[in-house]
Design an enzyme around this catalytic site. Structure first.
Site, PDB file in Angstrom:
ATOM      1  N   HIS A  89     -10.962  -7.784   2.344  1.00  0.00           N
ATOM      2  CA  HIS A  89     -10.037  -8.585   1.524  1.00  0.00           C
ATOM      3  C   HIS A  89     -10.114 -10.055   1.931  1.00  0.00           C
ATOM      4  CE1 HIS A  89      -7.630  -4.611   1.229  1.00  0.00           C
ATOM      5  NE2 HIS A  89      -8.193  -4.808   0.063  1.00  0.00           N
TER       6      HIS A  89
ATOM      7  N   LYS B 116       3.847   4.941  -6.206  1.00  0.00           N
ATOM      8  CA  LYS B 116       2.772   5.044  -5.220  1.00  0.00           C
ATOM      9  C   LYS B 116       3.361   4.945  -3.815  1.00  0.00           C
ATOM     10  CE  LYS B 116      -1.840   2.932  -5.086  1.00  0.00           C
ATOM     11  NZ  LYS B 116      -2.669   1.877  -5.699  1.00  0.00           N
TER      12      LYS B 116
ATOM     13  N   ARG C  86     -17.520  -3.996  -4.369  1.00  0.00           N
ATOM     14  CA  ARG C  86     -18.340  -3.424  -3.304  1.00  0.00           C
ATOM     15  C   ARG C  86     -19.472  -2.587  -3.868  1.00  0.00           C
ATOM     16  NH1 ARG C  86     -13.022  -0.932  -0.822  1.00  0.00           N
ATOM     17  NH2 ARG C  86     -12.668  -1.116  -3.045  1.00  0.00           N
TER      18      ARG C  86
ATOM     19  N   SER D  18      -9.347   0.227   2.449  1.00  0.00           N
ATOM     20  CA  SER D  18      -8.048   0.548   3.045  1.00  0.00           C
ATOM     21  C   SER D  18      -7.908   2.057   3.208  1.00  0.00           C
ATOM     22  CB  SER D  18      -6.916   0.013   2.169  1.00  0.00           C
ATOM     23  OG  SER D  18      -6.965  -1.395   2.114  1.00  0.00           O
TER      24      SER D  18
END
Ligand code: ADP
Length: 157
Positions: A18, A42, A91, A129
């Site tokens: 990040h 969430k 990514r 993460s």
């Protein structure tokens, strides 16, 4: 006119990947707002307050970064902040497919807010993460993937 980009995410926790995207964003935009999205449905490993505090600490000496949280649509948050850009990191091809979908819908919602994608450095492509949470849960070495200011080791799980 000041160019402002919003970098939205959950940042549970904030990683070197990040950070790399934000540093690259700072080369393109006058200001980057790191926006922690709050989704009541969430559950996260780390509370919102901690995630905000850690990110604030990473950029304590960088006046061009602001750290905020928001609920609801990212595009509405961008409008509220006067941001013309959404910054996202890529990514993998998987990231691209997912990001493309979101960006196209966001562009339908407001064509004046442009999504901008930045490629992850090779060394960060494996950092997520999700993987880091797994390492934390299971006693793996994770500190190398996090900025020093992200002191998750001080937390209890
Ligand atoms: P989200 O909940 O939206 O997936 P994340 O916190 O996982 O939020 O990620 C926020 C943004 O950071 C996304 O654009 C994601 O692609 C990007 N990102 C996450 N990890 C990396 C990494 N290692 N390198 C580059 N970009 C990354």
């Amino acid at each position: 006119m000041t160019s402002i980009a919003v970098f939205p995410g959950t940042f549970d926790p904030y990683t070197n990947g990040h950070h790399d995207i934000v540093l690259k964003g700072l080369r393109m935009f006058d200001e980057v707002i790191i926006a922690v999205g709050v989704n009541a449905l969430k559950t996260t490993m780390f509370p919102l307050e901690k995630r905000l505090e850690w990110i604030q600490n990473v950029y304590a000496d960088e006046p061009r970064v602001r750290v905020k949280h928001y609920e609801g649509l990212t595009i509405r948050f961008c409008e509220k902040m006067g941001a013309g850009f959404i910054l996202r990191g890529l990514r993998t091809v998987g990231d691209f497919e997912y990001e493309k979908q979101i960006a196209l819908v966001n562009s339908d919602q407001n064509p004046d807010v442009q999504s901008v994608f930045v490629l992850s450095e090779q060394k960060y492509t494996a950092v997520s993460s999700t993987v880091i949470r797994d390492l934390i849960r299971n006693g793996g070495a994770y500190q190398q993937y996090l900025p020093k200011a992200v002191s998750v080791h001080e937390e209890r799980f």
